[in-house]
Every structure is written in C-alpha cells, then in structure tokens.
Write a protein that holds these residues in place. Structure first.
Motif, PDB file in Angstrom:
ATOM      1  N   GLY A   1       0.782  -1.226   0.000  1.00 57.22           N
ATOM      2  CA  GLY A   1       0.000   0.000   0.000  1.00 57.22           C
ATOM      3  C   GLY A   1       0.814   1.275   0.000  1.00 57.22           C
ATOM      4  O   GLY A   1       0.245   2.372  -0.061  1.00 57.22           O
ATOM      5  N   LYS A   2       2.139   1.163   0.072  1.00 61.28           N
ATOM      6  CA  LYS A   2       3.023   2.331   0.068  1.00 61.28           C
ATOM      7  C   LYS A   2       4.085   2.184  -1.013  1.00 61.28           C
ATOM      8  O   LYS A   2       4.439   1.073  -1.419  1.00 61.28           O
ATOM      9  CB  LYS A   2       3.711   2.490   1.427  1.00 61.28           C
ATOM     10  CG  LYS A   2       2.779   2.778   2.594  1.00 61.28           C
ATOM     11  CD  LYS A   2       2.273   4.210   2.544  1.00 61.28           C
ATOM     12  CE  LYS A   2       1.474   4.546   3.785  1.00 61.28           C
ATOM     13  NZ  LYS A   2       0.968   5.945   3.744  1.00 61.28           N
ATOM     14  N   ASP A   3       4.596   3.316  -1.467  1.00 56.26           N
ATOM     15  CA  ASP A   3       5.718   3.333  -2.401  1.00 56.26           C
ATOM     16  C   ASP A   3       6.886   4.010  -1.695  1.00 56.26           C
ATOM     17  O   ASP A   3       6.909   5.236  -1.548  1.00 56.26           O
ATOM     18  CB  ASP A   3       5.363   4.101  -3.677  1.00 56.26           C
ATOM     19  CG  ASP A   3       4.188   3.478  -4.419  1.00 56.26           C
ATOM     20  OD1 ASP A   3       4.072   2.235  -4.387  1.00 56.26           O
ATOM     21  OD2 ASP A   3       3.390   4.227  -5.007  1.00 56.26           O
ATOM     22  N   ILE A   4       7.840   3.193  -1.226  1.00 56.61           N
ATOM     23  CA  ILE A   4       8.982   3.702  -0.482  1.00 56.61           C
ATOM     24  C   ILE A   4      10.253   3.174  -1.126  1.00 56.61           C
ATOM     25  O   ILE A   4      10.335   1.996  -1.485  1.00 56.61           O
ATOM     26  CB  ILE A   4       8.906   3.294   1.009  1.00 56.61           C
ATOM     27  CG1 ILE A   4       7.640   3.909   1.641  1.00 56.61           C
ATOM     28  CG2 ILE A   4      10.139   3.745   1.765  1.00 56.61           C
ATOM     29  CD1 ILE A   4       7.414   3.531   3.080  1.00 56.61           C
ATOM     30  N   PHE A   5      11.225   4.028  -1.258  1.00 52.27           N
ATOM     31  CA  PHE A   5      12.418   3.729  -2.036  1.00 52.27           C
ATOM     32  C   PHE A   5      13.673   4.033  -1.220  1.00 52.27           C
ATOM     33  O   PHE A   5      13.740   5.055  -0.533  1.00 52.27           O
ATOM     34  CB  PHE A   5      12.383   4.603  -3.292  1.00 52.27           C
ATOM     35  CG  PHE A   5      13.377   4.252  -4.351  1.00 52.27           C
ATOM     36  CD1 PHE A   5      13.275   3.095  -5.103  1.00 52.27           C
ATOM     37  CD2 PHE A   5      14.428   5.120  -4.634  1.00 52.27           C
ATOM     38  CE1 PHE A   5      14.187   2.799  -6.088  1.00 52.27           C
ATOM     39  CE2 PHE A   5      15.338   4.827  -5.624  1.00 52.27           C
ATOM     40  CZ  PHE A   5      15.217   3.662  -6.348  1.00 52.27           C
TER      41      PHE A   5
ATOM     42  N   ASP B   1       9.507   8.385   0.623  1.00 49.87           N
ATOM     43  CA  ASP B   1       8.162   7.902   0.332  1.00 49.87           C
ATOM     44  C   ASP B   1       7.627   8.675  -0.870  1.00 49.87           C
ATOM     45  O   ASP B   1       7.552   9.906  -0.835  1.00 49.87           O
ATOM     46  CB  ASP B   1       7.278   8.126   1.563  1.00 49.87           C
ATOM     47  CG  ASP B   1       5.881   7.519   1.429  1.00 49.87           C
ATOM     48  OD1 ASP B   1       5.371   7.433   0.294  1.00 49.87           O
ATOM     49  OD2 ASP B   1       5.308   7.152   2.464  1.00 49.87           O
ATOM     50  N   PHE B   2       7.266   7.953  -1.943  1.00 56.10           N
ATOM     51  CA  PHE B   2       6.684   8.618  -3.119  1.00 56.10           C
ATOM     52  C   PHE B   2       5.299   8.053  -3.420  1.00 56.10           C
ATOM     53  O   PHE B   2       4.844   8.038  -4.561  1.00 56.10           O
ATOM     54  CB  PHE B   2       7.622   8.519  -4.330  1.00 56.10           C
ATOM     55  CG  PHE B   2       7.799   7.139  -4.919  1.00 56.10           C
ATOM     56  CD1 PHE B   2       7.208   6.785  -6.130  1.00 56.10           C
ATOM     57  CD2 PHE B   2       8.575   6.188  -4.263  1.00 56.10           C
ATOM     58  CE1 PHE B   2       7.377   5.515  -6.670  1.00 56.10           C
ATOM     59  CE2 PHE B   2       8.763   4.916  -4.809  1.00 56.10           C
ATOM     60  CZ  PHE B   2       8.151   4.585  -6.020  1.00 56.10           C
TER      61      PHE B   2
ATOM     62  N   PRO C   1       3.075  10.638  -5.820  1.00 55.29           N
ATOM     63  CA  PRO C   1       4.197  10.924  -6.729  1.00 55.29           C
ATOM     64  C   PRO C   1       4.468  12.404  -6.914  1.00 55.29           C
ATOM     65  O   PRO C   1       5.549  12.775  -7.383  1.00 55.29           O
ATOM     66  CB  PRO C   1       3.752  10.272  -8.045  1.00 55.29           C
ATOM     67  CG  PRO C   1       2.265  10.218  -7.967  1.00 55.29           C
ATOM     68  CD  PRO C   1       1.948  10.001  -6.510  1.00 55.29           C
ATOM     69  N   TYR C   2       3.530  13.248  -6.523  1.00 53.16           N
ATOM     70  CA  TYR C   2       3.715  14.690  -6.666  1.00 53.16           C
ATOM     71  C   TYR C   2       4.409  15.308  -5.452  1.00 53.16           C
ATOM     72  O   TYR C   2       4.824  16.469  -5.507  1.00 53.16           O
ATOM     73  CB  TYR C   2       2.362  15.379  -6.894  1.00 53.16           C
ATOM     74  CG  TYR C   2       1.673  14.917  -8.158  1.00 53.16           C
ATOM     75  CD1 TYR C   2       1.943  15.515  -9.385  1.00 53.16           C
ATOM     76  CD2 TYR C   2       0.780  13.850  -8.125  1.00 53.16           C
ATOM     77  CE1 TYR C   2       1.333  15.079 -10.551  1.00 53.16           C
ATOM     78  CE2 TYR C   2       0.157  13.407  -9.289  1.00 53.16           C
ATOM     79  CZ  TYR C   2       0.436  14.016 -10.498  1.00 53.16           C
ATOM     80  OH  TYR C   2      -0.161  13.570 -11.648  1.00 53.16           O
ATOM     81  N   ASN C   3       4.528  14.534  -4.381  1.00 51.48           N
ATOM     82  CA  ASN C   3       5.116  15.064  -3.156  1.00 51.48           C
ATOM     83  C   ASN C   3       5.992  14.026  -2.455  1.00 51.48           C
ATOM     84  O   ASN C   3       5.672  13.550  -1.362  1.00 51.48           O
ATOM     85  CB  ASN C   3       4.005  15.530  -2.202  1.00 51.48           C
ATOM     86  CG  ASN C   3       3.225  16.707  -2.740  1.00 51.48           C
ATOM     87  OD1 ASN C   3       3.724  17.826  -2.784  1.00 51.48           O
ATOM     88  ND2 ASN C   3       1.999  16.443  -3.159  1.00 51.48           N
ATOM     89  N   PRO C   4       7.105  13.621  -3.069  1.00 55.20           N
ATOM     90  CA  PRO C   4       7.999  12.664  -2.405  1.00 55.20           C
ATOM     91  C   PRO C   4       8.614  13.273  -1.152  1.00 55.20           C
ATOM     92  O   PRO C   4       8.943  14.465  -1.129  1.00 55.20           O
ATOM     93  CB  PRO C   4       9.061  12.380  -3.472  1.00 55.20           C
ATOM     94  CG  PRO C   4       9.050  13.597  -4.352  1.00 55.20           C
ATOM     95  CD  PRO C   4       7.626  14.065  -4.368  1.00 55.20           C
ATOM     96  N   THR C   5       8.751  12.443  -0.105  1.00 52.88           N
ATOM     97  CA  THR C   5       9.221  12.940   1.185  1.00 52.88           C
ATOM     98  C   THR C   5      10.279  12.014   1.766  1.00 52.88           C
ATOM     99  O   THR C   5      10.058  10.803   1.874  1.00 52.88           O
ATOM    100  CB  THR C   5       8.050  13.041   2.181  1.00 52.88           C
ATOM    101  OG1 THR C   5       7.033  13.873   1.631  1.00 52.88           O
ATOM    102  CG2 THR C   5       8.517  13.627   3.507  1.00 52.88           C
ATOM    103  N   GLU C   6      11.428  12.562   2.135  1.00 57.74           N
ATOM    104  CA  GLU C   6      12.487  11.752   2.740  1.00 57.74           C
ATOM    105  C   GLU C   6      12.086  11.341   4.152  1.00 57.74           C
ATOM    106  O   GLU C   6      11.583  12.151   4.928  1.00 57.74           O
ATOM    107  CB  GLU C   6      13.796  12.528   2.776  1.00 57.74           C
ATOM    108  CG  GLU C   6      14.968  11.702   3.314  1.00 57.74           C
ATOM    109  CD  GLU C   6      16.298  12.401   3.137  1.00 57.74           C
ATOM    110  OE1 GLU C   6      16.511  13.405   3.845  1.00 57.74           O
ATOM    111  OE2 GLU C   6      17.110  11.961   2.284  1.00 57.74           O
ATOM    112  N   ILE C   7      12.344  10.054   4.499  1.00 52.65           N
ATOM    113  CA  ILE C   7      12.020   9.580   5.846  1.00 52.65           C
ATOM    114  C   ILE C   7      13.248   9.051   6.589  1.00 52.65           C
ATOM    115  O   ILE C   7      13.168   8.810   7.793  1.00 52.65           O
ATOM    116  CB  ILE C   7      10.917   8.500   5.812  1.00 52.65           C
ATOM    117  CG1 ILE C   7      11.373   7.253   5.054  1.00 52.65           C
ATOM    118  CG2 ILE C   7       9.637   9.052   5.198  1.00 52.65           C
ATOM    119  CD1 ILE C   7      10.358   6.121   5.081  1.00 52.65           C
TER     120      ILE C   7
END
Length: 506
Positions: free
Chosen positions: A414-418, A431-432, A435-441
C-alpha cells in the motif's frame, strides 16, 4: 546432471527488484505517447555564467541554469552547515550502520570499484571491477565473506538466477577469460580487431567455489543487464552504449539492445537471440538514443522501463524477444538517463539522472534540486506524465562525487517507499506514494573520502529481507538497520532471490 539442477532451482525462485530518491521541486518533463509524436519541444533553458563549467560534466548535458534568486532560495533551505568532514558520519535517528566489511585482497585498490549487488537466500553477490565477492548474510549483523572470484571486466554488473550468475563486461579485452589482457582503449583496438566484451556466466551451485561456464559477446559490450524469466530459458536484456566507428563491434548508431537466450537445460549454449532496434528513426528526430544504460523489467505486468541515453521509455515485453516501445519521454533537466523502476502497482516510474556520470559533485546549490536527481512520472498504461523531482536535501562538498544512483523499493504493501544510493551523498529513504510530493524519511551520510578527487560512496543500496545492504565503492560492504513504523510491514516480506532489474510484485 548440472543442467537439471539449474532447471529445478530456477523454477521455484521468487525474484525481487528495487529503485532511487531526495528534495521535491517541480518542473514539467516531456512525454511522447501512443500518438506517434516521439519528439516534443524541450522547454527553453536560461543561460547563466557558469553554464560552460557545468556542461561537459556529464554525457548529453543540457544546460538548464538557475537564476540568482533560485540559487539563494536553495542555499537558504539547504545550506552548507551540514557538510561532514572526512572521517565523520551522520544520519537520521531511525537508521543505523550495523556493520561494514572493508574491501580486501585484489579488490582493495582504489581503482577496484565496488559495483552492483544481487541476492539469493542467505547470500549476497557483490560486484567489483575486478570480479565479485560472495557474502553469507544469515546473520545480517555479522556477514561473512565465503568466496571471492578474480575476473576483471568493468563494471561487473551482477545478477543471479538459480545456479547461474551473470557478470557484465563493458570494456575491451583480448579474450573472454578471467585472465585476459586488457582493458584496451579505443585507439588500441585498431591493432586488436578481435577484442572481446559482453556477458560472462558462472555456475554457483557450490556458492563457495563458483565455476566459469561460458561467455557471450555483445555489441558495445554489456554495461548493465536485466533478467526476463521464460519457461525454457532466461532472457538477458543487455544495455550498452558509446558507439564509435573505430570499434569493430560497436558501430554507430547502435540504437538497439542485445537479448541473450540462456537455455536452462543447457546454459553453455547461451547466445544472442535478437538485437531489436528500439529507435529506428532516432537520428531524424534529433534524438541521442545510441543504446541504453539500464532497463528494469516488471514481468507481472509484461512491461519494462528503460533509461536510454536521451530518453526514458516504457516497453511491452510480453514477447521477450520483441520488445515494443509504448511511450518515450524527454526531460530538459536530465543529462544522462541512468535507470528506471516501477512502483508496485505499476502506476508510477522513478527515472534517475546520473549527471556527471557519477564522478561529479552535483549535490550543491549551483546544480540545484532538479538536475542529478530523480524524476517521478505517472503511467496510465498508455503515456508517461511528469509528477515531481526528488533530490537529497543535504549539500555535499565540492570534493564529493554525488548524484542519483542505484536503489530499490522497500516492500511495504500500500506504500511506495524507495531506498537509494547517492555515491558520496550517502543513502536516502523516501516515500513517493504521492508521486507529486515525495518525502524523505531516513538518511545516512559519511564525510568526504580521504583521497579527494577519488570516486567513492554508495554505488548500490537495496532492501532485502529486513535489512538495507549497500556496496560502498571504496569502504566496502555495508549493512543498515532501518527502524521506522512506516516501513515495519516490510520486515515480514521475504524473497528467495532478488535482482534489482527484475521487479517482483509484493
């Protein structure tokens, strides 16, 4: 006897794949969809004082300079205070380096660069320009080296399938053996018209004693490669580039890939089965698509995404020997299309720009957040549309080579994390899902390599069965533990086999 063992093991293996990530700043990319319009106008780029200095740091560089106000904004938001001195490390509190195994033996010199990684069961196979190393990671906090194979051949991009290991050679040698003379530069090949470069195949049924099986020569060598499993064979998409009229087996325009057919019952009979021309009219369109750098296959969807010099592409690979381009995209901020990865649903694709070829210091305010970054595109089954950029928000020293490089998905349903390698920019987890607001975790960074000007940093950083593994070019093999509730579900996902460019469903 050996041939049957290859078939049995390959049939039951689950395969995995991964991708890249940083700072989200928007600027629209360009797409060419099913309407056949394969070239659209690039947005005009504003000239700036240091354009000449920036150009030439990477292949196919397109100047896209920042205004003074934009540079000031970046400096204010990122700043230089976080640059680490040599010998120091820093990270977000949710990630820790649990172990490091330094390079050793023939892989210890600085010109023996660590490269890509592949995984199978309790083993990691780590490429190096001088060969490959096998590590036992049954206890990820205490990995043990179990084998080291000396077989020079930059860059030794690596993958595994059952009892087979594949190794890319993208340099010119006197023959296909591990004791060949070389590498030879372009002018020298005039006196050596029968030079060799391509794909090497090893038997790893005894993982502590890998055995050379055979080799297949391919046009322009093999910079990277991608496995596409079939019923009777495993197909290898070979990405190569850099055609030169002086090279016997790398003639322009080279708008193609090579596809190797490896029969599972007889891997010694591996051969080039097809050389599809992906860009038959590229020259007339003004496109520099002289080969591909990297391709990621997503067999579950019958698709592949590729980074092909001046273009990002999506292909239909339902017929593995006859890939068909569904869409192409160009991006005015991209200098060197490096790699591509789908999200798990196949609705987004991360493309990476290796501005400077991995040797340049591109993580600074002068280059800015839109170049040497990731570009996230949405995919609706017919066309690519630009969503956002992501680049690490930490400024790096001008002695540190830093740019977007190899990474993978972290399998959180359920998440797209890279998680991604950024050379001397360290590693970043973002976390993308939007896709319009990727956020570093999460992130980890080291200070500059002691020998300024030497290529160093994380080449490949991937998530596998609960831990993050990274092949650091100079410092060796790293293992990280990421503890964060946002990725906790991934701890329960297990794969028997994992190759970055063959993407599984989780």
């Amino acid at each position: 006897m050996i041939r049957q063992r290859w078939r049995r093991r390959a049939a039951g293996l689950a395969v995995v794949a991964l991708v890249s990530g940083g700072l989200a700043v928007g600027s629209a990319g360009l797409s060419a969809a099913d309407d056949g319009e394969l070239l659209r106008e690039s947005t005009a780029s504003e000239e700036c004082a240091n354009a000449d200095a920036i150009a030439g740091t990477g292949d196919n560089f397109e100047a896209n300079c920042l205004t003074e106000s934009e540079v000031a904004e970046i400096e204010e938001s990122v700043g230089a205070a976080g640059i680490l001195p040599a010998g120091e490390t820093a990270s977000s509190p949710n990630i820790s380096l649990v172990t490091n195994l330094p390079k050793e033996g023939p892989f210890a010199p600085t010109n023996a660069l660590n490269s890509d990684l592949a995984f199978q069961g309790k083993y990691v196979f780590a490429g190096n320009y001088n060969g490959f190393t096998v590590y036992n990671i049954e206890n990820p906090r205490k990995p043990v080296q179990v084998a080291q194979v000396l077989c020079p051949g930059s860059q030794n991009d690596i993958s595994v399938y059952g009892d087979l290991l594949f190794l890319s050679t993208d340099s010119r040698w006197s023959d296909d053996s591990c004791s060949a003379q070389g590498p030879y530069n372009v002018p020298d090949t005039a006196a050596l018209p029968d030079y060799w470069e391509g794909m090497k195949i090893f038997d790893i049924s005894d993982v502590r004693n890998p055995q050379y099986v055979s080799a297949v020569e391919t046009k322009c060598g093999s910079h990277t490669h991608t496995l596409v499993p079939g019923e009777e064979s495993v197909y290898i998409y070979v990405s190569s580039y850099g055609p030169d009229s002086r090279l016997t087996d790398c003639q322009p325009p080279h708008d193609k890939i090579s596809i190797i057919d490896v029969p599972l019952d007889d891997p010694e009979a591996a051969h080039v089965a097809a050389e599809p021309v992906l860009f038959p009219d590229a020259a007339n369109q003004g496109r520099n698509t002289a080969g591909c750098h990297d391709i990621t296959a997503y067999p579950h969807l019958g698709l592949a995404a590729g980074a092909c010099m001046g273009d990002g592409i999506v292909m239909d690979i339902t017929d593995p020997l006859n890939p068909v381009i569904l869409d192409q995209v160009r991006d005015a901020n991209f200098a060197f299309w490096h790699s591509a990865t789908f999200n798990n649903d196949g609705t987004s694709i991360i493309f990476t720009d290796e501005l400077g070829g991995g040797s340049g210091p591109t993580c600074n305010p002068t280059i800015g957040p839109n170049r040497g970054a990731n570009a996230i595109y949405t995919w609706d089954g017919a066309s690519l549309e630009f969503a956002s950029y992501y680049k690490i928000p930490r400024e790096q020293a001008n002695t540190e080579n830093c740019v977007a490089h190899n990474g993978s998905l972290i399998p959180v349903p359920g998440k797209d994390i890279f998680v991604q390698a950024w050379y001397q920019g360290g590693i970043s987890v973002f976390d993308f899902t939007d896709p319009y607001n990727p956020t570093e975790i999460a992130w980890f960074d080291r200070g500059t390599w002691d020998d300024a000007g030497t290529i160093a940093g994380a080449w490949s950083t991937y998530y596998y069965n609960g831990y993050i593994y990274s092949n650091e070019i100079q410092r060796g093999f790293d293992v990280f533990d990421l503890r964060d509730k946002r990725v906790a579900p991934a701890k329960g996902v297990r794969y028997d086999e994992f190759n970055v460019q063959t993407q599984p469903v989780y």
